[in-house]
Motif scaffolding. Sequence first.
Motif, PDB file in Angstrom:
ATOM      1  N   LEU A  37       0.730  -1.275  -0.334  1.00 47.36           N
ATOM      2  CA  LEU A  37      -0.038   0.259   0.258  1.00 47.36           C
ATOM      3  C   LEU A  37       0.571   1.938  -0.171  1.00 47.36           C
ATOM      4  O   LEU A  37       0.264   2.381   0.212  1.00 47.36           O
ATOM      5  CB  LEU A  37      -1.070   0.135   1.543  1.00 47.36           C
TER       6      LEU A  37
ATOM      7  N   THR B  74       0.386   4.391  -2.844  1.00 47.09           N
ATOM      8  CA  THR B  74      -0.947   4.300  -2.275  1.00 47.09           C
ATOM      9  C   THR B  74      -1.816   5.619  -2.181  1.00 47.09           C
ATOM     10  O   THR B  74      -3.343   5.190  -2.490  1.00 47.09           O
ATOM     11  CB  THR B  74      -2.090   3.384  -3.109  1.00 47.09           C
TER      12      THR B  74
ATOM     13  N   THR C  26      -4.002   4.926   0.870  1.00 52.30           N
ATOM     14  CA  THR C  26      -4.836   3.713   1.806  1.00 52.30           C
ATOM     15  C   THR C  26      -3.682   4.036   2.819  1.00 52.30           C
ATOM     16  O   THR C  26      -2.457   3.194   2.852  1.00 52.30           O
ATOM     17  CB  THR C  26      -5.172   3.327   0.752  1.00 52.30           C
TER      18      THR C  26
ATOM     19  N   GLN D 126     -18.439  -1.412   1.839  1.00 54.65           N
ATOM     20  CA  GLN D 126     -18.000  -0.020   1.411  1.00 54.65           C
ATOM     21  C   GLN D 126     -18.205   0.992   1.046  1.00 54.65           C
ATOM     22  O   GLN D 126     -19.530   0.653   0.866  1.00 54.65           O
ATOM     23  CB  GLN D 126     -17.356  -0.619  -0.279  1.00 54.65           C
TER      24      GLN D 126
ATOM     25  N   CYS E 193     -13.214   3.869   2.773  1.00 57.00           N
ATOM     26  CA  CYS E 193     -12.613   2.934   3.081  1.00 57.00           C
ATOM     27  C   CYS E 193     -14.308   1.383   2.962  1.00 57.00           C
ATOM     28  O   CYS E 193     -15.127   1.535   3.024  1.00 57.00           O
ATOM     29  CB  CYS E 193     -13.018   2.893   4.514  1.00 57.00           C
ATOM     30  N   SER E 194     -12.626   0.395   3.036  1.00 53.54           N
ATOM     31  CA  SER E 194     -13.939  -0.628   2.641  1.00 53.54           C
ATOM     32  C   SER E 194     -13.792  -2.101   3.583  1.00 53.54           C
ATOM     33  O   SER E 194     -12.019  -1.759   3.847  1.00 53.54           O
ATOM     34  CB  SER E 194     -12.960  -1.958   0.985  1.00 53.54           C
TER      35      SER E 194
ATOM     36  N   VAL F 134      -9.361  -1.329   5.132  1.00 49.46           N
ATOM     37  CA  VAL F 134      -8.721  -0.283   3.776  1.00 49.46           C
ATOM     38  C   VAL F 134      -9.232   1.023   3.932  1.00 49.46           C
ATOM     39  O   VAL F 134     -10.120   1.117   3.445  1.00 49.46           O
ATOM     40  CB  VAL F 134      -8.064  -1.454   2.524  1.00 49.46           C
TER      41      VAL F 134
ATOM     42  N   THR G 175      -8.947   8.048  -3.986  1.00 48.64           N
ATOM     43  CA  THR G 175      -8.496   6.697  -3.615  1.00 48.64           C
ATOM     44  C   THR G 175      -9.526   5.639  -4.212  1.00 48.64           C
ATOM     45  O   THR G 175      -9.418   4.596  -3.647  1.00 48.64           O
ATOM     46  CB  THR G 175      -7.576   6.043  -2.055  1.00 48.64           C
ATOM     47  N   TYR G 176     -10.452   6.272  -4.196  1.00 42.81           N
ATOM     48  CA  TYR G 176     -11.556   4.963  -4.114  1.00 42.81           C
ATOM     49  C   TYR G 176     -11.372   3.811  -5.332  1.00 42.81           C
ATOM     50  O   TYR G 176     -10.874   5.118  -6.308  1.00 42.81           O
ATOM     51  CB  TYR G 176     -13.274   5.903  -4.291  1.00 42.81           C
ATOM     52  N   SER G 177     -11.656   2.969  -5.282  1.00 39.56           N
ATOM     53  CA  SER G 177     -11.617   1.816  -6.180  1.00 39.56           C
ATOM     54  C   SER G 177     -12.230   0.406  -5.659  1.00 39.56           C
ATOM     55  O   SER G 177     -12.807   0.037  -4.724  1.00 39.56           O
ATOM     56  CB  SER G 177     -10.792   0.799  -6.807  1.00 39.56           C
TER      57      SER G 177
ATOM     58  N   THR H 151     -10.956  -2.175  -4.057  1.00 39.87           N
ATOM     59  CA  THR H 151     -10.167  -2.174  -2.858  1.00 39.87           C
ATOM     60  C   THR H 151     -10.806  -3.450  -1.764  1.00 39.87           C
ATOM     61  O   THR H 151     -10.692  -4.105  -1.316  1.00 39.87           O
ATOM     62  CB  THR H 151     -10.271  -1.039  -2.477  1.00 39.87           C
TER      63      THR H 151
END
Length: 659
Positions: free
Chosen positions: A93, A96, A98, A154, A170-171, A189, A195-197, A200
């Motif tokens: 990480l 990243t 995160t 998430q 966050c996830s 995470v 940083t959203y994905s 994750t």
Amino acid sequence: MAADSQVSFSDPRHESAVVAAWESFLKGEVRSGEALRSLVDASWQRSLQAQVDPHARSGPNPLPDADLYLLRERQRELLEASAPVMACARDFLAETGTLMALADARSTILTTEGDVPALHSAETIQLVPGASWSEATCGTNAIGTALAVGQPVQIHSAEHFVQGIKRWTCSATVLRHPLDGELVGVLDVSGLSQTYSRQTLALVVTAASRIESRLAANEMERRYRLLEHAMGRFAGHDGVVLFDRRGNPIKANEHALLAVEAAGGRIDLAGGGRVPELAAGRLGRQPGRGTLPDWVRPEWLEPLIVQGEHLGTLLVVPPSAAPTRAPSLPSAPRAAAASAQRAPTANAFSRLVSSDPQLLDAIGKARQLARGRTPVLLLGETGVGKEEFARGIHGDSGGPYVALNCGGLSRELLASELFGYAEGAFTGARKGGLAGKIEASHGGTLFLDEIGEMPLDMQPNLLRVLEQGEIYRLGENTPRRVQFRLITATHRDLRKEIAAGRFRMDLFYRIAVTSLRIPPLRDRKGDIELLARHFLERFRREQGSPAGDIDAQALGLLQAYPWPGNVRELRNVIEGAVLLSDGPLLTRSALPREFIESAEAGDDNPPVPGGVRSIAEGEEALIRNAISASGGNLTLAARQLGIAKSTLYAKLQRYGLSR
């Protein structure tokens, strides 16, 4: 898939609509549900009921260092299992934006790792070790909400309930103990909104799976040490049940079922049946019966401490234990159904003929075992009647009875017989595939004879079926759910096989939850005449002849013979003698010459070709003789042994033999 996505994943495209929904929610206004996920809506409702301040700027202050140290000590098992994952996160990480956070089952963060700037940013909202991020404290957030709903979630930006953490995404997913499903923590995470994905969440679920696998491996290692420590305690007439450090029953002797029922309780080894009061650290914390199940007396419990570690608890119930409370009586239809399901028929063991106290005691224990669904390992020499015991234990419990002998089959044939195969799995595979013996036993009983002959590399596949309740046919990627009772049998000393590296310890403890030893015929001299007359009557009846008798000389030879093949050999001798007898009286002349010579010599090891009695009794010596006689030609040796050359290679490896 759409429903899953709606539950688990956020969608940043709906950000402004979620902000409007949050403002309307705080005003108590009716709002549109199109953009707001039901998961988030329900969490906001819980946050409001918990009186969380929606305008707070951060989470609560963390615990003092001393309290955090004590908390980490209590959670040492979880921290040790997650250490490799967290160490990996430190590098994976980096850069990243995160971080990864590990929290306990009460939402208190235990440790964090990841991108250094992200860790610094997290300090501004108290996303740090020692801080509690439950919904009741911080409102909607991935850690607290995942624990509230017990599934991966998430939470992105405006979906958070508290204003001060709406800059974050966050996830998280919960961590469950693999052996009993207890919720033990949560993995998260988090990072700033940019940083959203969606990926994750997949990262978190994968990492959590690694932690759970390490928890399982550590727990199994403790169980092996516990079982080794307690194995000598299962003898005697008391009912003995062994619980692991989490309060799960893992092994019981043959007297346990009736003893526990007499005390007013119930133990379910097959279905789990955790007793949390017996978990390490809880037992004895508050002495007295109030902390234990009603039927358990404190004096029956013995904590098992090995090298300073509380690995489990032994429950020893005296056979005369009276009920400590009156058990509730089910209604008549339910009681009848339960009786029909669990109690074997009176004649389930009728094929076992004996007057010997040892065997009658074994039959009595088998009747007790027939009441449950616990895996049973039958121990005894070849021909002693292990399959008759297996059929008796199956009784009328419902479902099919399926038997398979693991000896004498090539590895490939055994695999297809056991697991089945899909169409096209190999050349010559049946069109449409074929269900294996495991699948065929679904809902009933699977009896695996000579389990000690199973190839070592196939044993993990069987273990996986027993632990997960799923089977994959050869050539298939789709699991099939199976549920069956397992009964196994062997003439081998599996502990010696484990020490020699030929049998897996974890599989042994899985199949030997309870074991039953069947005495050989030579130790039951009184049964020889009884069985001989039984078989004589049976075979003469099958021929349509009246019952006969055995003269004194023939009976003396039967009594003097050592019976290396046990009851099966006696049955075969009597069947052959009946065919050769001229009249109703079975005489010496009807018995085989080799049998007479051995009986008259009083030799406990009757002569047979090659100096070995059978493959099952002396397989290694038989293979040595065959290879020697063939001059090291393995093809010829395999032909002489009547097995495939591939099977011979496997057995050479098993016994460490060479040409």
